[in-house]
Design an enzyme around this catalytic site. Sequence first.
Site, short mmCIF file in Angstrom:
data_model
loop_
_atom_site.label_atom_id
_atom_site.label_comp_id
_atom_site.label_asym_id
_atom_site.label_seq_id
_atom_site.Cartn_x
_atom_site.Cartn_y
_atom_site.Cartn_z
N TYR A 1 -3.14 39.04 44.30
CA TYR A 1 -1.81 38.95 43.31
C TYR A 1 -1.63 39.59 43.17
O TYR A 1 -0.42 39.10 41.92
CB TYR A 1 -3.10 38.44 41.89
CG TYR A 1 -4.43 37.64 42.79
CD1 TYR A 1 -4.11 36.60 42.70
CD2 TYR A 1 -5.58 38.23 43.09
CE1 TYR A 1 -4.43 35.56 42.96
CE2 TYR A 1 -7.07 36.48 43.23
CZ TYR A 1 -5.90 35.96 43.58
OH TYR A 1 -7.36 34.83 43.91
N PRO B 1 -8.99 27.50 48.53
CA PRO B 1 -8.77 28.60 49.15
C PRO B 1 -6.73 29.34 49.06
O PRO B 1 -6.33 27.55 49.00
CB PRO B 1 -9.08 28.08 50.76
CG PRO B 1 -9.16 26.94 51.02
CD PRO B 1 -9.24 26.39 49.66
N HIS B 2 -6.65 30.27 48.74
CA HIS B 2 -5.31 30.40 49.01
C HIS B 2 -4.47 31.58 49.25
O HIS B 2 -5.58 32.72 49.46
CB HIS B 2 -4.93 30.63 47.36
CG HIS B 2 -5.49 31.31 46.21
ND1 HIS B 2 -7.19 30.62 46.15
CD2 HIS B 2 -5.10 32.18 45.80
CE1 HIS B 2 -7.55 31.85 44.81
NE2 HIS B 2 -6.75 32.82 45.17
N GLY B 3 -3.47 32.45 49.59
CA GLY B 3 -3.53 33.47 49.81
C GLY B 3 -1.65 33.53 50.26
O GLY B 3 -1.20 32.79 49.53
#
Lengths: 154, 609
Positions: B515, A65-67
């Site tokens: 992103y 998971p990332h952000g």
Amino acid sequence: MDLTDLIEVPAILPALKAQTKKQLLQLLAERAATETGLPEREIFETILQRERLGSTGVGNGIAIPHGKMAGVKRITGVFARLENPVDFDALDDQPVDLVFLLLAPEGAGADHLKALSRIARVLRDGDTVAKIRGATDAAAIHALLAQSATPHAA
Amino acid sequence: MEQALYLATLVGTALMLAAAFSSLIAFRFGAPLLLLFLGIGLLTGTDGLGIQFDNAGAAYFAGSLALAVILFDSGFGTPAGILRQAAGPALTLATAGVALTTALFGIAAHYLAGFSWAESFLLGAAVASTDAAAVFFLLRAGNINLRERTRATLEIESGTNDPIAIFTTITLVELLSGHLQVSGDTVWLELLSGFLLDMGLGAAVGIGGGMLIVRLVGKLDLDRGLQPIFVLTLSLLVFSAAGAIGGSGFLAVYLAGLVAGNSAIRSHAALKRFNDGMSWLAQIVMFLVLGLFATPSQFGAILPVGIALGLFLIIVARPVAVWLCLLPFRFARNEAAFISWVGLRGAVSILLAITPILGGLENGRAIFNTAFIVVLVSLVVQGWTVGPLARRLGLIMPQKIGPLEKVELELPGSVHHELLAYTVVPGSPVTRAGRRLPRWARPSLIVRDGRSMRWNDAGRLQAGDHVYIFVHQRSSRLLDRLFASPARVEPEDADFFGEFAVDPSRPAGDLEAAYGSTLTEPERKLTIGALVTQRLGGQAEYADRISLGPIDLIVRDVDENGRITSLGLSFEPVTTEVMPIVPGAATAFRRISQWLSRKPADETQAEAS
């Protein structure tokens, strides 16, 4: 890039207990909150937002998971090894027991993505993953993550 | 008299058997199976074991018929869907590409080999067409799982450029031998109208003939054993009819195959198998005959020039022609490089090079020999390197599903339904708990341990069960998925399809937030799936890839209607090499030994009747 630049020994949870994906993300956010000094709620919302885009479960029991968040000083990781795997909606339907959470500053851009793909690469290596699953304390896992960075550096 | 009969049959069958057996070896070596056939022809010919064969007319006759059979089969096996996808680039390559290659090669041949201009262009035209047999074989048997558009372009190009190269060559031979009289000013006009007439008649006869074949097969209740022979004969009739009225027989027979293969023709599966077999036979015959016809002892003097021209064709003429032709079609650089490398020359070029001899041209033999060497160079250099190159350029897609054991049975009285017999393989989705067959699949019988039982009595499926399912033809692809063993996921697959999954139904704006991809205002409102489809020009296809700033999105799957159902996300934009590089000798050696230790490739799908 060395994975140990992203993660400190205290940010490794060697035997986390979680029942659901949501609880797992909450526990990770809690840990990340102490690392970054940001509110836990905000971190949780950020990674949950990313999960809505598609599960970050990459298969073989691994999730990343990332952000991106304003207020994060530098790219920060939290790693957890779960006692019991939890369902993570991963593409291969396998429950997840190794989780690497990555938070990046709003302006991190390419570095953020580089770090992510580095983590994905390291955790794709069967040997490393098997050893991490067998490890029981934070320092050992940290050492494994550090080690794995070297032979693949090229 | 009788002695001669036996002797001729003995020699003929021995050659055929040698060729058939050599195919077993060739599967291990990878590519140049056709080279082996040619080699057997050469070895047993004038300069080898001494079989005398120098009848140019007979060689041309046999070769042309064989080519017609091969073209019918390649048309028959080309699905119309593929045609829609790649018709533009493929036909450009087949027309403008052939012309460009002819011109470039002709110029080189004039200066290097010292032929007259007309002879040089004649030679160029002969070697301008890629060989359908060689290309099909390499792509299909070499287990090279290419992106659909690339593969379709190559296959359709190789099927359609033969008629055009044949037209050019024969026209030039007729001009040179004085059979065709044209006055200086109108020469281009006459050539163009001749070309249009040739192709137009060929196309008309081919399409009409194809439809006629379908009707006849449906109407006449022929014996099952006779049916494939009947179709083959009809296809040759189409070929000769088009030729007789002045059209291109080769174009006609290819189109007839295309029409017949894409119609609901009776016993489609049986016809396909028969055509495949005939196509093999035709290839073997063609290469053997052409190998027998050649006289390698004459090669000596022109060998260096021939090799130089062959390399020129591979390295300059074909890539330039391909590059120019593909400019309007937005191919990725690595794909264009691959397409230019898979410009294999084969039997067609040698066959065409016989025409100058038939036309009684003074330099006929020299032209033939040069073309022969060019083809050899192409088969050796390109044939041998296609597999490794495709891997190097990152063009091989991971298999969508794993191996599968399936038999299709045709049902009498219906072309729309079929009976499928699957053998349940360990690990396939149907063996998993809770996975049931969809309702539209009507499982009628299960055979377990030699006992037959009804579906309702059988309980959960076990590995080794044979399941008989009555199904509408269109849906069998979905069932394949359920019965296939799980596809192995290689580490490279993650490179290919991206590390993360993305839900195509989410708004595209979310991607930007996560992103930092830069999108335009209208794009932000689309779903991610719609955005990708739009960026791909309206049609998304398995394994398509688009770049959105720092990230790449890869199509992991599309549904029946072409809607994207699964997307991958990668942070490492693919790097592609600009030009193909021939692997060095050491690498080649290592690869050969790897091939030898590998099992034959075509184990993935067992299909029989």
